[in-house]
Design a protein around this motif. Structure first.
Motif, PDB file in Angstrom:
ATOM      1  N   ARG A  36      41.486  -1.983 -30.576  1.00 39.63           N
ATOM      2  CA  ARG A  36      40.120  -2.028 -30.692  1.00 39.63           C
ATOM      3  C   ARG A  36      39.753  -3.378 -30.863  1.00 39.63           C
ATOM      4  O   ARG A  36      38.815  -3.975 -30.243  1.00 39.63           O
TER       5      ARG A  36
ATOM      6  N   ASP B   5      44.583   0.203 -18.012  1.00 38.52           N
ATOM      7  CA  ASP B   5      44.844   1.319 -18.675  1.00 38.52           C
ATOM      8  C   ASP B   5      43.900   2.628 -18.346  1.00 38.52           C
ATOM      9  O   ASP B   5      44.352   3.724 -19.011  1.00 38.52           O
ATOM     10  N   PHE B   6      42.964   2.128 -17.758  1.00 39.40           N
ATOM     11  CA  PHE B   6      41.827   3.047 -17.539  1.00 39.40           C
ATOM     12  C   PHE B   6      42.020   4.437 -16.791  1.00 39.40           C
ATOM     13  O   PHE B   6      41.797   5.441 -17.390  1.00 39.40           O
TER      14      PHE B   6
ATOM     15  N   LEU C 154      44.234   6.631 -19.071  1.00 39.69           N
ATOM     16  CA  LEU C 154      43.550   7.250 -19.879  1.00 39.69           C
ATOM     17  C   LEU C 154      42.575   8.234 -19.735  1.00 39.69           C
ATOM     18  O   LEU C 154      42.435   9.391 -20.156  1.00 39.69           O
TER      19      LEU C 154
ATOM     20  N   ILE D 272      40.194  -5.855 -28.023  1.00 43.18           N
ATOM     21  CA  ILE D 272      39.196  -5.573 -26.927  1.00 43.18           C
ATOM     22  C   ILE D 272      37.967  -6.254 -27.175  1.00 43.18           C
ATOM     23  O   ILE D 272      37.207  -6.920 -26.347  1.00 43.18           O
TER      24      ILE D 272
ATOM     25  N   ASN E 164      47.903   1.851 -25.543  1.00 43.89           N
ATOM     26  CA  ASN E 164      46.809   0.695 -25.652  1.00 43.89           C
ATOM     27  C   ASN E 164      45.522   1.043 -25.253  1.00 43.89           C
ATOM     28  O   ASN E 164      44.912   0.111 -24.739  1.00 43.89           O
ATOM     29  N   ALA E 165      45.219   2.212 -25.512  1.00 47.22           N
ATOM     30  CA  ALA E 165      43.754   2.738 -25.021  1.00 47.22           C
ATOM     31  C   ALA E 165      43.405   4.060 -25.935  1.00 47.22           C
ATOM     32  O   ALA E 165      44.357   4.696 -26.223  1.00 47.22           O
ATOM     33  N   TYR E 166      42.094   4.251 -25.908  1.00 43.53           N
ATOM     34  CA  TYR E 166      41.920   5.596 -26.529  1.00 43.53           C
ATOM     35  C   TYR E 166      40.439   5.844 -26.079  1.00 43.53           C
ATOM     36  O   TYR E 166      39.803   5.109 -25.798  1.00 43.53           O
TER      37      TYR E 166
ATOM     38  N   SER F 225      39.485   0.534 -23.572  1.00 48.06           N
ATOM     39  CA  SER F 225      40.750   0.366 -22.574  1.00 48.06           C
ATOM     40  C   SER F 225      40.332  -0.731 -21.673  1.00 48.06           C
ATOM     41  O   SER F 225      39.412  -1.191 -21.466  1.00 48.06           O
ATOM     42  N   SER F 226      41.544  -1.212 -21.513  1.00 51.99           N
ATOM     43  CA  SER F 226      41.540  -2.361 -20.352  1.00 51.99           C
ATOM     44  C   SER F 226      41.339  -1.644 -19.055  1.00 51.99           C
ATOM     45  O   SER F 226      41.569  -0.576 -18.652  1.00 51.99           O
TER      46      SER F 226
END
Length: 282
Positions: free
Chosen positions: A165, A225-226, A229, A168, A202-204, A221-222
């Motif tokens: 977090r 990574d989207f 996710l 980002i 690396n995302a949530y 998320s980047s």
């Protein structure tokens, strides 16, 4: 009389929360049982009991030069109905600003519960300065985006996710940062209202169901990574439509005001203009 709360007030504070916010007792009991710190809670005491309160939760704000400064998040402002209209909350806000200044906070921030309250907090010197990005996707659209990716069911690593977090949000100056305890507090409190933390490395996403829709109250998320996710979100939270809330960035379809601030030191709100106020437990 304005003072800090103490543990002997716990039952009255739970009652105050429940009545002021018209919520079930379990939400208030959960908050005060797990997250209450007397030095973070200011109250107005009349007739031997707290009749108005607010919480001052510690956080940081990342400025444009990558400097991080202390801030307080004013949360759960509540007054019993029979004591409203007497200026008690305005007095509490003034005292909270004094306390924040004395503690070295540069800013005080707040997320009004509805549009009408934005005007109320303006009268105490707060200004709208934070923004969020929003986006809506149908199930079919996200299914197409996540095609070829398998859902993951990772156990959440709270310190790691909070680092994700913060990383980002380096691209969104003026944003509110939490320590791992603050991150975990928001996640756990969200669970009371049916929110789920859907995590990968690396995302949530923090998501909850609302009728046929899925509300994602925070997406981190980047771009790369989207899709992965979203595959996990679709598997965990099947819905007709998905409403995403996130920092302004590559996935935003719309930008809206979301939160207010007030400078407590010799700074201006231009330092945080356009920043992101998330994990606000709204």
């Amino acid at each position: 009389m304005i003072r800090f709360a103490d543990w002997s007030m716990l039952k009255d504070l739970i009652f105050l929360w429940q009545i002021a916010f018209q919520e079930e007792k379990r939400a208030a009991r959960f908050y005060f049982t797990n997250f209450f710190h007397p030095e973070e809670c200011l109250v107005v005491v009349e007739e031997g009991k707290p009749v108005s309160m607010l919480q001052m939760l510690p956080g940081k704000i990342s400025l444009r030069n990558d400097q991080k400064v202390s801030a307080q998040y004013v949360f759960a402002c509540a007054t019993l109905p029979e004591y409203r209209g007497r200026g008690l909350m305005k007095q509490l806000l003034s005292r909270a600003e004094q306390v924040g200044f004395e503690r070295g906070n540069w800013y005080s921030v707040i997320l009004p519960a509805n549009e009408g309250l934005y005007h109320f907090y303006e009268l105490s010197g707060y200004s709208t300065c934070f923004k969020v990005g929003k986006a809506d996707f149908s199930y079919e659209e996200l299914k197409k985006i996540s095609d070829g990716f398998l859902p993951q069911n990772n156990l959440p690593d709270i310190p790691k996710l909070n680092q994700v977090r913060n990383h980002i949000l380096r691209e969104v100056p003026g944003s509110i940062l939490w320590n791992k305890q603050g991150f975990w507090r928001a996640v756990r409190f969200g669970e009371v209202y049916g929110s789920h933390l859907i995590a990968q490395k690396n995302a949530y996403a923090l998501a909850y169901a609302e009728n046929d829709d899925c509300q994602i109250s925070e997406l981190m998320s980047s771009r790369s990574d989207f899709p992965q996710l979203m595959a996990s979100v679709l598997a965990k939270m099947p819905a007709k439509t998905y409403h995403l809330r996130m920092p302004i960035g590559p996935f935003s379809q719309l930008e809206i005001p979301f939160g207010m601030g007030k400078a407590l030191k010799e700074k201006t709100l231009s330092e945080v203009e356009g920043g992101y106020l998330g994990l606000a437990m709204d």
